[in-house]
Design a protein around this motif. Structure first.
Motif, short mmCIF file in Angstrom:
data_model
loop_
_atom_site.label_atom_id
_atom_site.label_comp_id
_atom_site.label_asym_id
_atom_site.label_seq_id
_atom_site.Cartn_x
_atom_site.Cartn_y
_atom_site.Cartn_z
N GLU A 29 0.71 -1.17 0.11
CA GLU A 29 0.05 -0.03 -0.19
C GLU A 29 0.86 1.03 -0.06
N ALA A 30 2.02 1.29 -0.45
CA ALA A 30 2.79 2.43 -0.64
C ALA A 30 4.13 2.06 -1.62
N TYR A 31 4.85 3.04 -1.94
CA TYR A 31 6.19 2.71 -2.43
C TYR A 31 7.14 2.72 -1.20
N MET A 32 7.40 1.43 -0.47
CA MET A 32 8.01 1.31 0.74
C MET A 32 9.49 1.55 0.60
N ASN A 33 10.16 0.88 -0.43
CA ASN A 33 11.67 0.84 0.00
C ASN A 33 12.31 2.28 -0.72
N THR A 34 11.63 2.95 -1.28
CA THR A 34 12.02 4.28 -1.56
C THR A 34 11.69 5.55 -0.61
N GLY A 35 11.01 5.11 0.71
CA GLY A 35 10.81 6.17 1.46
C GLY A 35 9.29 6.49 1.86
N ILE A 36 8.42 5.43 1.56
CA ILE A 36 7.34 5.37 2.07
C ILE A 36 6.34 6.50 1.19
N GLN A 37 6.23 6.51 -0.13
CA GLN A 37 5.53 7.59 -0.79
C GLN A 37 4.10 6.95 -1.18
N LYS A 38 3.21 7.69 -1.45
CA LYS A 38 1.70 7.17 -1.92
C LYS A 38 1.85 6.51 -3.17
N SER A 39 1.05 5.42 -3.53
CA SER A 39 0.91 4.84 -4.60
C SER A 39 -0.54 4.99 -5.03
N SER A 40 -1.00 4.56 -6.12
CA SER A 40 -2.63 4.36 -6.20
C SER A 40 -3.40 3.33 -5.53
N LEU A 41 -2.67 2.55 -4.74
CA LEU A 41 -3.21 1.40 -3.86
C LEU A 41 -3.08 1.80 -2.26
N THR A 42 -2.64 3.06 -2.14
CA THR A 42 -2.43 3.60 -0.78
C THR A 42 -3.89 3.92 -0.40
N PRO A 43 -4.47 3.49 0.72
CA PRO A 43 -5.93 3.58 1.15
C PRO A 43 -6.15 4.97 1.74
N PHE A 44 -7.36 5.30 1.74
CA PHE A 44 -7.88 6.60 2.07
C PHE A 44 -7.43 7.01 3.57
N ARG A 82 -1.13 7.92 6.09
CA ARG A 82 -0.17 8.93 6.14
C ARG A 82 0.82 8.23 5.39
N THR A 83 1.54 9.13 4.39
CA THR A 83 2.80 8.87 3.82
C THR A 83 3.56 9.84 3.68
N THR A 84 4.97 9.89 3.24
CA THR A 84 5.82 10.82 3.15
C THR A 84 5.09 11.85 2.12
N THR A 85 4.42 11.60 1.25
CA THR A 85 3.84 12.38 0.18
C THR A 85 2.40 12.80 0.48
N ALA A 141 0.02 -7.74 1.82
CA ALA A 141 1.14 -7.89 2.65
C ALA A 141 1.64 -6.84 3.31
N PRO A 142 1.33 -6.58 4.51
CA PRO A 142 1.81 -5.38 5.37
C PRO A 142 3.12 -5.39 5.59
N CYS A 143 3.66 -3.94 5.78
CA CYS A 143 4.79 -3.56 5.85
C CYS A 143 4.90 -2.82 7.20
N PRO A 144 5.59 -3.56 8.20
CA PRO A 144 5.78 -2.84 9.55
C PRO A 144 6.27 -1.64 9.59
N THR A 145 7.34 -1.26 8.93
CA THR A 145 8.01 -0.05 8.60
C THR A 145 7.15 1.10 8.12
N GLY A 146 6.35 0.88 7.15
CA GLY A 146 5.53 1.73 6.48
C GLY A 146 4.25 1.85 7.15
N TRP A 147 3.65 0.80 7.81
CA TRP A 147 2.53 0.73 8.38
C TRP A 147 2.52 1.19 9.70
N GLY A 148 3.60 1.21 10.61
CA GLY A 148 3.78 1.49 11.78
C GLY A 148 3.12 0.45 12.55
N ILE A 149 3.66 -0.85 12.61
CA ILE A 149 3.15 -1.89 13.49
C ILE A 149 4.48 -2.61 13.96
#
Length: 298
Positions: free
Chosen positions: A129-144, A147-150, A210-218
């Protein structure tokens, strides 16, 4: 014999990678390759799995694997399948593993073309649900609301203001031979769908949360639990598309709390009660449409 966690191949084909602790994407790739076996040829574009899986001098794949251009996962799969077939080789599975950005954004055109040609390939989107390996930027699959860096959370705008793109139904609109949604929180369902897809001729698509602990904050030990909870609270559904028919594979008897699911994640901590109600209203509308248009098999 159907494949499940007890009968799954014990050989490891994706190991020694450098993924973050608790990475949901690496789990999806590992399990899919255990189902498909060493005769699979994996294509991975720029993204988390190529970044952690190809670290010179170590290749973290026990099967043949190659990095593609960011936009070219599906087109490279097409070339691999056609090239091996031209040599008379048939006992293989060309499989792509691409993230949400590489699938729903930059890779959508190539994927659409492959489906249109009905190339005999399997495309798996591991959706964190985001571009995680480049710094957690929004993708079009990021949910409403995320919070991301963009899509920062401020006083006036609470994170992402756009809904998550429905890639499953976009792919189905191509009348693809087989498409499915999955979650690493429901692993047997994912295993069965990968195995089923491998037996179908033509283009196949599986979209796995596939959740990302780093980007999701879990926490790193919460990945599978959170991946299960997103299904249980109704914000993700398990379904298939085949022969022009949508089928719902899992119907929760009663939805768990959307608020609890959201508030356990750092990316949603800022949401107001009004924001959460907006998400619940959207969920209810989606499930109303599912019950009208999907065959329900629970």
């Amino acid at each position: 014999m159907s494949i499940n966690a007890r009968t799954l191949n014990e050989d490891e084909l994706f190991y020694g990678h450098k993924a973050c602790a608790g990475c949901g994407g690496s789990l999806a790739v590992r399990i899919a390759l255990k189902v498909l076996g060493e005769r699979s040829i994996a294509v991975l574009p720029a993204g988390c799995m190529s970044a952690v899986g190809f670290n010179f001098p170590q290749l973290c794949f026990g099967n043949n694997a190659i990095i593609s251009t960011f936009a070219g996962t599906a087109s490279m799969l097409t070339g691999i399948e056609a090239g091996l077939r031209a040599q008379g080789i048939t006992d293989f599975q060309a499989v792509g593993f691409a993230g949400d950005g590489g699938t729903a954004d930059i890779g959508l055109q190539a994927l659409s073309g492959a489906i249109d040609r009905n190339d005999n390939i399997l495309y798996i989107c591991y959706d964190n649900e985001a571009y995680m390996n480049t710094g957690i930027q929004k993708s079009s699959l990021t949910p409403f609301g995320a919070r991301t860096t963009t899509t920062p959370a401020g006083k006036n705008i609470h994170g992402n203001i756009r809904p998550k793109k429905n890639m499953f139904e976009i792919v189905a609109a191509h009348d693809i031979p087989y498409a499915a949604t999955a979650s690493i929180g429901y692993m047997n369902d994912f295993i069965n769908k990968v195995e089923k897809a491998s037996r179908i001729f033509g283009t196949k698509y599986i979209h796995v949360i596939a959740p990302c602990p780093t980007g999701w904050g879990i926490n790193t030990d919460e990945t599978v639990e959170v991946a299960k909870e997103v299904v249980d609270c109704g914000l993700w559904y398990l379904a298939e598309y085949e022969n022009g028919q949508f089928t719902l594979n899992h119907q929760p008897k009663e939805f768990t709390s959307v608020s609890d699911y959201l508030k356990r994640q750092g990316r949603f901590k800022h949401l107001s009660d009004e924001d959460i109600q907006t998400i619940i209203t959207s969920r209810d509308a989606k499930w109303e449409a599912i019950h009208k248009n999907f065959k329900v098999v629970n």
